[in-house]
Design a protein around this motif. Structure first.
Motif, PDB file in Angstrom:
ATOM      1  N   ARG A  19       0.861  -1.295  -0.245  1.00  0.00           N
ATOM      2  CA  ARG A  19      -0.078  -0.042   0.011  1.00  0.00           C
ATOM      3  C   ARG A  19       0.960   1.235  -0.075  1.00  0.00           C
ATOM      4  N   CYS A  20       2.206   1.176   0.139  1.00  0.00           N
ATOM      5  CA  CYS A  20       3.128   2.386   0.135  1.00  0.00           C
ATOM      6  C   CYS A  20       3.308   2.935  -1.155  1.00  0.00           C
ATOM      7  N   THR A  21       2.877   4.128  -1.204  1.00  0.00           N
ATOM      8  CA  THR A  21       3.247   4.732  -2.686  1.00  0.00           C
ATOM      9  C   THR A  21       3.775   6.136  -2.342  1.00  0.00           C
ATOM     10  N   PRO A  22       4.361   6.795  -3.355  1.00  0.00           N
ATOM     11  CA  PRO A  22       5.070   8.124  -3.302  1.00  0.00           C
ATOM     12  C   PRO A  22       3.999   9.081  -3.009  1.00  0.00           C
ATOM     13  N   THR A  23       2.987   8.822  -3.221  1.00  0.00           N
ATOM     14  CA  THR A  23       1.883  10.064  -2.997  1.00  0.00           C
ATOM     15  C   THR A  23       1.033  10.077  -1.675  1.00  0.00           C
ATOM     16  N   HIS A  24       1.471   8.993  -0.923  1.00  0.00           N
ATOM     17  CA  HIS A  24       0.928   8.973   0.468  1.00  0.00           C
ATOM     18  C   HIS A  24       1.995   9.156   1.546  1.00  0.00           C
ATOM     19  N   ILE A  25       1.555   9.751   2.550  1.00  0.00           N
ATOM     20  CA  ILE A  25       2.512  10.072   3.791  1.00  0.00           C
ATOM     21  C   ILE A  25       2.017   8.894   4.863  1.00  0.00           C
ATOM     22  N   GLN A  26       2.740   8.493   5.225  1.00  0.00           N
ATOM     23  CA  GLN A  26       2.879   7.232   6.311  1.00  0.00           C
ATOM     24  C   GLN A  26       2.978   7.727   7.645  1.00  0.00           C
ATOM     25  N   PHE A  27       2.086   7.769   8.674  1.00  0.00           N
ATOM     26  CA  PHE A  27       2.108   8.242  10.004  1.00  0.00           C
ATOM     27  C   PHE A  27       2.152   6.781  10.825  1.00  0.00           C
ATOM     28  N   TYR A  28       2.829   7.100  12.090  1.00  0.00           N
ATOM     29  CA  TYR A  28       2.882   5.868  13.011  1.00  0.00           C
ATOM     30  C   TYR A  28       3.153   6.513  14.275  1.00  0.00           C
ATOM     31  N   GLY A  29       2.145   6.010  15.222  1.00  0.00           N
ATOM     32  CA  GLY A  29       2.255   6.406  16.725  1.00  0.00           C
ATOM     33  C   GLY A  29       2.137   5.222  17.683  1.00  0.00           C
ATOM     34  N   ILE A  30       2.894   5.296  18.699  1.00  0.00           N
ATOM     35  CA  ILE A  30       2.881   4.146  19.730  1.00  0.00           C
ATOM     36  C   ILE A  30       3.128   4.645  20.982  1.00  0.00           C
ATOM     37  N   ASN A  31       2.530   4.125  22.125  1.00  0.00           N
ATOM     38  CA  ASN A  31       2.855   4.347  23.162  1.00  0.00           C
ATOM     39  C   ASN A  31       3.761   3.196  23.737  1.00  0.00           C
ATOM     40  N   ILE A  32       4.947   3.380  23.787  1.00  0.00           N
ATOM     41  CA  ILE A  32       6.110   2.556  24.113  1.00  0.00           C
ATOM     42  C   ILE A  32       6.288   2.125  25.538  1.00  0.00           C
ATOM     43  N   ARG A  33       5.719   2.938  26.472  1.00  0.00           N
ATOM     44  CA  ARG A  33       5.630   2.817  27.868  1.00  0.00           C
ATOM     45  C   ARG A  33       7.267   2.764  28.361  1.00  0.00           C
ATOM     46  N   GLY A  34       8.076   3.679  27.801  1.00  0.00           N
ATOM     47  CA  GLY A  34       9.428   3.583  28.370  1.00  0.00           C
ATOM     48  C   GLY A  34      10.788   2.966  27.482  1.00  0.00           C
ATOM     49  N   ILE A  35      11.670   3.738  27.485  1.00  0.00           N
ATOM     50  CA  ILE A  35      13.195   3.235  27.096  1.00  0.00           C
ATOM     51  C   ILE A  35      13.725   2.889  28.188  1.00  0.00           C
ATOM     52  N   SER A  36      14.406   1.818  28.465  1.00  0.00           N
ATOM     53  CA  SER A  36      15.425   1.624  29.623  1.00  0.00           C
ATOM     54  C   SER A  36      16.737   2.037  29.147  1.00  0.00           C
ATOM     55  N   HIS A  37      17.220   3.138  29.924  1.00  0.00           N
ATOM     56  CA  HIS A  37      18.573   3.759  29.748  1.00  0.00           C
ATOM     57  C   HIS A  37      19.575   2.965  30.457  1.00  0.00           C
ATOM     58  N   GLN A  56       8.434   2.251   5.316  1.00  0.00           N
ATOM     59  CA  GLN A  56       8.554   3.278   4.976  1.00  0.00           C
ATOM     60  C   GLN A  56       7.505   4.563   5.486  1.00  0.00           C
ATOM     61  N   VAL A  57       7.628   4.337   6.822  1.00  0.00           N
ATOM     62  CA  VAL A  57       6.969   5.485   7.403  1.00  0.00           C
ATOM     63  C   VAL A  57       7.520   6.864   7.602  1.00  0.00           C
ATOM     64  N   ASP A  58       6.993   7.825   7.380  1.00  0.00           N
ATOM     65  CA  ASP A  58       7.194   9.206   6.913  1.00  0.00           C
ATOM     66  C   ASP A  58       7.353  10.271   8.161  1.00  0.00           C
ATOM     67  N   VAL A  59       6.494   9.935   9.166  1.00  0.00           N
ATOM     68  CA  VAL A  59       6.386  10.646  10.457  1.00  0.00           C
ATOM     69  C   VAL A  59       5.916   9.577  11.493  1.00  0.00           C
ATOM     70  N   TYR A  60       6.766   9.662  12.566  1.00  0.00           N
ATOM     71  CA  TYR A  60       6.280   8.689  13.790  1.00  0.00           C
ATOM     72  C   TYR A  60       6.494   9.382  14.825  1.00  0.00           C
ATOM     73  N   GLY A  61       5.714   8.855  15.923  1.00  0.00           N
ATOM     74  CA  GLY A  61       5.708   9.598  17.219  1.00  0.00           C
ATOM     75  C   GLY A  61       5.654   8.662  18.444  1.00  0.00           C
ATOM     76  N   LEU A  62       6.617   8.703  19.401  1.00  0.00           N
ATOM     77  CA  LEU A  62       6.747   7.849  20.531  1.00  0.00           C
ATOM     78  C   LEU A  62       6.052   8.336  21.691  1.00  0.00           C
ATOM     79  N   GLN A  63       5.018   7.958  22.453  1.00  0.00           N
ATOM     80  CA  GLN A  63       4.880   8.453  23.735  1.00  0.00           C
ATOM     81  C   GLN A  63       5.201   7.717  24.931  1.00  0.00           C
ATOM     82  N   GLU A  64       5.482   8.593  25.960  1.00  0.00           N
ATOM     83  CA  GLU A  64       5.692   7.788  27.180  1.00  0.00           C
ATOM     84  C   GLU A  64       7.079   7.142  27.073  1.00  0.00           C
ATOM     85  N   VAL A  65       8.073   7.854  26.656  1.00  0.00           N
ATOM     86  CA  VAL A  65       9.524   7.387  26.583  1.00  0.00           C
ATOM     87  C   VAL A  65      10.131   7.223  27.926  1.00  0.00           C
ATOM     88  N   ASN A  66       9.649   7.973  28.668  1.00  0.00           N
ATOM     89  CA  ASN A  66      10.380   7.920  30.379  1.00  0.00           C
ATOM     90  C   ASN A  66      11.624   8.019  30.558  1.00  0.00           C
TER      91      ASN A  66
END
Length: 122
Positions: A19-37, A56-66
């Motif tokens: 479904r990925c085509t150059p005419t579309h922008i792919q968005f992705y968002g996820i609550n990852i509940r923390g990255i362990s440092h 081929q995701v163009d814009v992504y957002g990660l929430q709750e990186v902690n």
């Protein structure tokens, strides 16, 4: 001998890629509940960015990186890891203003725009 069956995510991944085509922008968002440092903490974000590139995701957002991304060395580590597969990507980090004595900081977000769209958004 017959080849092994594809992994369970393979059909889903192939359907998504078809479904990925150059005419579309792919968005992705996820609550990852923390990255362990800790030791090898960059491995998780690195695998994530590889998946975003493959999908081929163009814009992504990660929430709750902690993570306390206001700390310069943590900020550098996170941005460097997220830009391994796309050095031109624009990465924006946010964190809570509340102070903690270690790398943990509740909440926070990471938003990234791929290098191919960066020039249109800056």
């Amino acid at each position: 001998p017959p080849s092994p069956p594809p992994p369970p995510l393979y059909p889903l991944l192939m359907a998504t890629l078809s479904r990925c085509t150059p005419t579309h922008i792919q968005f992705y968002g996820i609550n990852i509940r923390g990255i362990s440092h800790g030791k090898n903490y960059a491995e998780g974000p690195h695998h994530f960015t590889e998946a975003m590139e493959l999908l081929q995701v163009d814009v992504y957002g990660l929430q709750e990186v902690n993570l306390n991304t206001s700390c310069p060395h943590i900020r550098h580590d996170v941005v460097t890891t997220l830009k391994l597969n796309d050095t031109q990507a624009k990465v924006q980090l946010s964190t809570s203003p509340e102070l903690f004595p270690n790398t943990y900081n509740p909440g926070g977000t990471i938003t990234s725009v791929s290098g191919k769209l960066k020039g249109r958004i800056d």
